[in-house]
Enzyme design. Structure first.
Site, mmCIF file in Angstrom:
data_model
loop_
_atom_site.group_PDB
_atom_site.id
_atom_site.type_symbol
_atom_site.label_atom_id
_atom_site.label_comp_id
_atom_site.label_asym_id
_atom_site.label_seq_id
_atom_site.Cartn_x
_atom_site.Cartn_y
_atom_site.Cartn_z
ATOM 1 N N LYS A 118 0.781 -1.198 -0.088
ATOM 2 C CA LYS A 118 0.134 -0.020 0.064
ATOM 3 C C LYS A 118 0.908 1.240 -0.038
ATOM 4 O O LYS A 118 0.426 2.127 -0.588
ATOM 5 C CB LYS A 118 -0.896 -0.129 1.144
ATOM 6 C CG LYS A 118 -1.808 -1.300 1.459
ATOM 7 C CD LYS A 118 -2.889 -1.199 0.088
ATOM 8 C CE LYS A 118 -3.577 -2.571 0.171
ATOM 9 N NZ LYS A 118 -2.803 -3.563 -0.463
ATOM 10 N N GLU A 202 -2.087 7.677 7.754
ATOM 11 C CA GLU A 202 -2.637 8.781 6.650
ATOM 12 C C GLU A 202 -3.736 9.509 7.428
ATOM 13 O O GLU A 202 -4.492 9.103 8.312
ATOM 14 C CB GLU A 202 -3.064 8.099 5.463
ATOM 15 C CG GLU A 202 -4.125 7.109 5.635
ATOM 16 C CD GLU A 202 -4.713 6.477 4.235
ATOM 17 O OE1 GLU A 202 -3.936 6.292 3.303
ATOM 18 O OE2 GLU A 202 -5.747 5.721 4.101
ATOM 19 N N HIS A 237 -15.540 -4.368 6.804
ATOM 20 C CA HIS A 237 -14.660 -4.458 5.500
ATOM 21 C C HIS A 237 -15.018 -5.554 4.671
ATOM 22 O O HIS A 237 -14.264 -5.766 3.474
ATOM 23 C CB HIS A 237 -13.329 -4.373 6.103
ATOM 24 C CG HIS A 237 -13.010 -3.354 6.749
ATOM 25 N ND1 HIS A 237 -13.132 -2.036 6.538
ATOM 26 C CD2 HIS A 237 -12.407 -3.393 8.191
ATOM 27 C CE1 HIS A 237 -12.687 -1.407 7.609
ATOM 28 N NE2 HIS A 237 -12.169 -2.266 8.525
ATOM 29 N N ARG A 293 -6.992 -8.139 -9.082
ATOM 30 C CA ARG A 293 -8.078 -9.523 -9.540
ATOM 31 C C ARG A 293 -9.247 -9.148 -9.953
ATOM 32 O O ARG A 293 -9.607 -7.841 -10.072
ATOM 33 C CB ARG A 293 -7.967 -10.062 -8.157
ATOM 34 C CG ARG A 293 -8.973 -9.326 -7.406
ATOM 35 C CD ARG A 293 -9.300 -9.957 -5.798
ATOM 36 N NE ARG A 293 -10.288 -9.114 -5.053
ATOM 37 C CZ ARG A 293 -9.846 -8.087 -4.297
ATOM 38 N NH1 ARG A 293 -8.691 -7.777 -4.330
ATOM 39 N NH2 ARG A 293 -10.899 -7.706 -3.665
HETATM 40 C C1 MV4 Z 1 -9.932 4.408 5.299
HETATM 41 C C2 MV4 Z 1 -11.087 5.079 5.800
HETATM 42 C C3 MV4 Z 1 -10.938 6.381 6.155
HETATM 43 N N1 MV4 Z 1 -10.030 7.187 6.080
HETATM 44 N N2 MV4 Z 1 -8.839 5.304 5.021
HETATM 45 C C4 MV4 Z 1 -11.216 -0.065 4.744
HETATM 46 C C5 MV4 Z 1 -10.744 -1.094 4.070
HETATM 47 C C6 MV4 Z 1 -9.986 -0.483 3.037
HETATM 48 N N3 MV4 Z 1 -10.853 -0.495 1.832
HETATM 49 C C7 MV4 Z 1 -9.741 0.808 3.342
HETATM 50 N N4 MV4 Z 1 -11.024 1.305 4.516
HETATM 51 C C8 MV4 Z 1 -10.820 2.574 4.949
HETATM 52 N N5 MV4 Z 1 -9.846 3.304 4.789
HETATM 53 C C9 MV4 Z 1 -8.932 6.468 5.574
HETATM 54 N N6 MV4 Z 1 -7.796 7.206 5.435
HETATM 55 C C10 MV4 Z 1 -12.199 4.264 5.955
HETATM 56 C C11 MV4 Z 1 -12.251 2.998 5.576
HETATM 57 C C12 MV4 Z 1 -13.196 2.037 5.635
HETATM 58 C C13 MV4 Z 1 -14.056 1.869 4.724
HETATM 59 C C14 MV4 Z 1 -13.615 2.201 3.298
HETATM 60 C C15 MV4 Z 1 -14.628 1.734 2.382
HETATM 61 C C16 MV4 Z 1 -15.637 1.030 2.553
HETATM 62 C C17 MV4 Z 1 -15.971 0.783 3.825
HETATM 63 C C18 MV4 Z 1 -15.416 1.014 4.886
HETATM 64 C C19 MV4 Z 1 -15.511 0.538 6.295
HETATM 65 C C20 MV4 Z 1 -14.741 1.138 7.330
HETATM 66 C C21 MV4 Z 1 -13.816 1.794 7.012
#
Ligand code: MV4
Length: 491
Positions: A118, A202, A237, A293
């Protein structure tokens, strides 16, 4: 055009059948692998040949690289499709397949490896002007070196595993007092889950939307996007509802995000199908990660573009040029996917494996059901709980929701608890209907009361249905006899 004579599908369940369907249409013979508990699974019946790859636990079966490569070679398969999950984003597996002179139907192992970091992928994207959230360019390994940067980024911040994915190990930090513990905990989880304790920090976005772009690229430098998907309704997630296009997308925003997505493809030397993941909030978007993928939710993109992504993957893997130019890819209507999991939504989504005693999937206009189950099938407890994907296409989002409601009503799965009632509640939820979704939609309790009321109705429905179930025992016996017959005739 037959790109390969024979392909091994290194997966199970609905995605194995999905890939086999594309192969059958392309006149490509299919080789299935199965673990001991999957010996009667649908994907085994569907394939032209099937080999037991090992015992129940994935490490001894669907993750067993040596056995999979060995079966591919012995069966004369020229290529391996990994599906999603299991080994789909495992660079060592893709490399091993390539070094055994088999074709890995996916990106190069080098690209899989690069996008698996990442941190590394953020550096790469930042260099070409793809927006990324403020972050620590290097991993942090102690509170001291993190403190200053976190203060600069501004709280709240989030600690993430660089080798990670799917939110595993993520630690949200509201203020400096929580930073030290969050870093230490994040490093511990990263080490045990991914074998790499590198974490970074971040800026944390409080209620972002998850918007991702489907991309396709060939080995000759051609690349296109196939529009956007919104996947914000997730639980721990795990995506539950996905749709294409995003309800908040505008032509202007799409152009900006697609431009960034294609820059990601270019700078990562990507080929085959992939997904560029962004977080969106208040008109701004930020690159999160590149998924190397085919994704579970590829279905909604296929429904609004009419392009078969698995067929494109196979053609690209065989060295073909992209069959579509960007201007040929048009968006038509709206599609929604609901993941039907064997989980109990009223008992904290606890997995609910068991035997399907009655199964009837919906159909009719605009409905697609990609499933790996059938009447009489016993869901093994060793793998993920997704039973099927229920997809509904409409000329617009309203019609797509109306169709999804109708399809959920038609869908009969008896024998295990499922997320069908949850999806009924979501499809009738004002916030969802208004397109007002974000990543904390479910945790905000919008759904709970609806869910309980609907489940009570559902219970009554089951009681009346229960009475007719006894009559259906014969039906179950007949279907069992038929499946035995199919199995015998295929040997
Ligand atoms: C984040 C975020 C808020 N701010 N990063 C969850 C797994 C991965 N796809 C990244 N995720 C997140 N990263 C920052 N800087 C919130 C999430 C997140 C989330 C993102 C997309 C869809 C659902 C989610 C559920 C919880 C947290």
């Amino acid at each position: 055009m037959t790109y390969f004579d024979k392909v091994l599908i290194a997966n199970r369940g609905e995605i194995a059948i999905r890939v086999m369907r594309a192969c059958r249409e392309m006149d490509i013979e299919t080789v299935a692998i199965y673990s001991e508990p999957d010996k009667n699974a649908l994907h085994v019946k569907y394939a032209d040949e099937a080999f037991q790859v090992g015992e129940a636990h994935p490490s001894g079966s669907y993750l067993n690289m040596d056995r999979i490569v060995d079966i591919a070679q012995k069966s004369g398969a020229e290529a391996i499709h990994p599906g999603y999950g299991f080994l789909a984003e495992n660079a060592s597996f893709a490399r091993r397949v390539t070094e055994e002179n088999l074709v890995f139907i996916g990106p190069s192992w080098k690209t899989i490896e690069a996008m698996g970091s990442k941190l590394g992928s953020k550096h790469m994207m930042e260099k070409v002007g793809v927006p990324v959230l403020p972050y620590t360019p290097d991993g942090v390994s102690s509170f001291d070196d993190a403190k200053a940067i976190a203060a600069e980024i501004g709280y709240p911040v989030i600690v993430k595993a660089s080798a990670g994915g799917g939110g595993i190990g993520m630690q949200i930090v509201e203020n400096e007092a929580g930073l030290k513990e969050a870093i230490e905990k994040g490093m511990r989880i990263a080490k045990s889950a991914f074998g790499d304790e590198t974490v970074f920090i971040e800026k944390y976005l409080v209620k972002p939307r998850h918007i991702e772009f489907q991309v396709l690229a060939d080995k000759h430098g051609n690349r296109i996007h196939l529009f956007d998907r919104e996947c914000s309704i997730q639980r721990r997630h795990q995506k539950l509802v996905e749709e294409a296009p995003s309800p908040i997308m505008t032509d202007e925003l799409r152009e900006r995000m697609a431009d960034s997505a294609l820059k990601v493809v270019e700078v990562s030397d990507y080929y085959n199908a992939g997904t560029v993941e962004f977080l969106y909030t208040n008109g701004d978007f930020y690159f999160m990660e590149m998924n190397t993928r085919l994704q579970v939710e590829h279905t909604v993109t296929e429904m609004v573009t009419g392009i078969d992504l698995v067929r494109q993957q196979i053609a690209i893997a065989a060295g073909e040029k992209l069959q579509h130019k960007q201007e040929d890819v048009t968006l038509h209507g709206h599609a929604i996917e609901c993941r039907i999991n064997a989980e109990d939504p009223l008992n904290n989504f606890t997995a609910n494996p068991g035997k399907i005693v009655r199964y009837r999937s919906p159909g009719g206009p605009g409905i697609r059901v990609d499933s790996g189950i059938h009447m009489g099938y016993s869901i093994p407890p060793y793998y993920d709980s997704m039973l099927s994907k229920l997809c509904a296409w409409g000329t617009d989002r309203t019609e797509s929701i109306e169709r999804m409601r109708r399809a959920i009503f038609e869908y009969v799965i008896i024998g295990v608890k499922t997320t069908l009632p949850l999806h009924h509640a979501i499809m009738n939820n004002r916030h969802f209907i208004d397109g007002d979704t974000h990543t904390h939609f479910l945790s905000e309790g919008h759904i709970q009361n609806n869910l309980e009321r609907y489940l009570r109705e559902e219970e009554t429905r089951m009681q009346t249905l229960g009475a007719s179930l006894r009559r259906d025992k014969e039906a179950a016996a007949i279907s069992a006899a038929i499946s035995v017959y199919i199995q015998k005739s295929q040997r």
